[in-house]
Design an enzyme around this catalytic site. Sequence first.
Site, short mmCIF file in Angstrom:
data_model
loop_
_atom_site.label_atom_id
_atom_site.label_comp_id
_atom_site.label_asym_id
_atom_site.label_seq_id
_atom_site.Cartn_x
_atom_site.Cartn_y
_atom_site.Cartn_z
N HIS A 1 -23.13 8.58 37.17
CA HIS A 1 -24.37 8.78 36.41
C HIS A 1 -25.56 9.17 37.27
CE1 HIS A 1 -25.15 4.71 37.82
NE2 HIS A 1 -26.42 4.94 37.58
C1 UD1 Z 1 -30.86 3.90 35.14
C2 UD1 Z 1 -31.37 3.57 36.53
C3 UD1 Z 1 -30.20 3.55 37.51
C4 UD1 Z 1 -29.13 2.61 37.04
C5 UD1 Z 1 -28.70 3.04 35.64
C6 UD1 Z 1 -27.61 2.14 35.10
C7 UD1 Z 1 -33.62 4.39 37.03
C8 UD1 Z 1 -34.41 5.36 37.82
N1 UD1 Z 1 -32.30 4.58 37.03
O1 UD1 Z 1 -30.35 5.23 35.17
O2 UD1 Z 1 -30.66 3.09 38.76
O3 UD1 Z 1 -28.03 2.65 37.92
O4 UD1 Z 1 -29.84 2.99 34.78
O5 UD1 Z 1 -27.16 2.59 33.88
O6 UD1 Z 1 -34.19 3.50 36.43
N2 UD1 Z 1 -29.82 6.79 27.48
C9 UD1 Z 1 -29.25 6.50 26.27
N3 UD1 Z 1 -29.19 5.20 25.88
C10 UD1 Z 1 -29.66 4.19 26.64
C11 UD1 Z 1 -30.24 4.50 27.88
C12 UD1 Z 1 -30.31 5.80 28.30
O7 UD1 Z 1 -28.81 7.37 25.54
O8 UD1 Z 1 -29.55 3.02 26.22
C13 UD1 Z 1 -29.88 8.19 27.92
C14 UD1 Z 1 -31.24 8.76 27.66
O9 UD1 Z 1 -31.13 9.98 27.07
C15 UD1 Z 1 -31.87 8.91 29.02
C16 UD1 Z 1 -30.66 8.99 29.95
O10 UD1 Z 1 -29.61 8.27 29.30
O11 UD1 Z 1 -32.67 10.02 29.14
C17 UD1 Z 1 -30.94 8.35 31.27
O12 UD1 Z 1 -31.45 7.03 31.10
P1 UD1 Z 1 -32.49 6.42 32.16
O13 UD1 Z 1 -32.84 5.04 31.81
O14 UD1 Z 1 -33.61 7.36 32.37
O15 UD1 Z 1 -31.71 6.42 33.52
P2 UD1 Z 1 -30.19 6.08 33.82
O16 UD1 Z 1 -29.51 7.34 34.19
O17 UD1 Z 1 -29.58 5.22 32.77
#
Ligand code: UD1
Length: 362
Positions: free
Chosen positions: A205
């Site tokens: 991821h």
């Molecule tokens: C985040 C953390 C990362 C951690 C990871 C674990 C940061 C910078 N990164 O990354 O260190 O290892 O979480 O999972 O904080 N999304 C969903 N549902 C959710 C959450 C996210 O659909 O419940 C999608 C959203 O479209 C979002 C994308 O995933 O834009 C990324 O989510 P985000 O929280 O920005 O970062 P992660 O890649 O999850």
Amino acid sequence: MRIAAVVGARPNFVKIAPILAALRDRSEARTTLIHTGQHYDVRMSEAFFANLEIPTPDVNLDVRSGTAAAQIAGVMERLEPVLAESRPDVVVVVGDVNSTIAAALTAVKVGVPVAHVEAGLRSFDRSMPEEINRVLTDAISDLLFTTEPAAQGNLAREGIPAQRVHFVGNVMIDTLFRYRERAEQSPILATLGVQPGAYAALTLHRPSNVDSAEALGRMVSAVARIQAEIPVVFPVHPRTRQRLAGMDGSLPALPGLRLIDPLPYLDFVCLMAHARCVLTDSGGIQEETTALGIPCLTLRTSTERPITVARGTNRVVGVEPEAIFSAWRQIAEGRWPAGELPELWDGKAAERIVRILLGAAR
Ligand code: UD1
């Protein structure tokens, strides 16, 4: 002592669980749990609260997804009035996600001391969003709890006074040991139709691996070769799911690759514990596989958790398909170190943290 614990994303939940459990036993502590809402999907959030017996948050800031700046700003704006009104004695933050730095900075701005759990880890790669979060959170924390000796050195080099820093061990491993047996009851292997020791598990991821078609394509080529030799189970993070959907059509048919939804904690621990090996770009999984003694290939060019390589079962193999495949061949041929448990990864890190936290109030 009034403690506010702030969590936002999946790995935070695994880290806060044992701290909350240890605080529950202490009558002198009153704890408030604040969820920023960074992760909001049932599978990324609620499933973890349920598996890890974390109480329902007292406050949910409900920030959800967005750019990093929008996420951090959203947490800060919504958290400030909560902290300004409740004025806890300390704010506890864990890990390195956007919610971690946002909560730490907000606490400092309203004059509440910050305790950072999992401080001092450094990949020395400033293009990694988490690296910036780590450096900044540590710079403004009053109490810093570390998981491995390298972290002590990193913090000393950055001028953090030694009396603020405490080597306590690893709360993620506290959780792993606490739930390891319960995870054995998980039906996940039967559900997937895989045999213990006869599959690989994959997670991906990191923006650097999934956000560009070129990087994701490299990962797919590496996995393509491995899944021809052993089934690969791939619980797909929402971010990666979106990027893979964008590549639809250009993805080769890979019969040995099983794409599944993100798994709840207990199922995922069971999947890891019985895998032939784990391929990952996660931070926490490097540590969990070391504690479980399962070979781990880290699909990155650096790690902020060097103890997992020096002592454990982890190898940082980079992102080139050839290098990844040849590391897999070493595992397949049984040429992989068994590793050993790092110092203080003994299931008691949260107890040490709580003792120090409550001691600091006196
Ligand atoms: C985040 C953390 C990362 C951690 C990871 C674990 C940061 C910078 N990164 O990354 O260190 O290892 O979480 O999972 O904080 N999304 C969903 N549902 C959710 C959450 C996210 O659909 O419940 C999608 C959203 O479209 C979002 C994308 O995933 O834009 C990324 O989510 P985000 O929280 O920005 O970062 P992660 O890649 O999850």
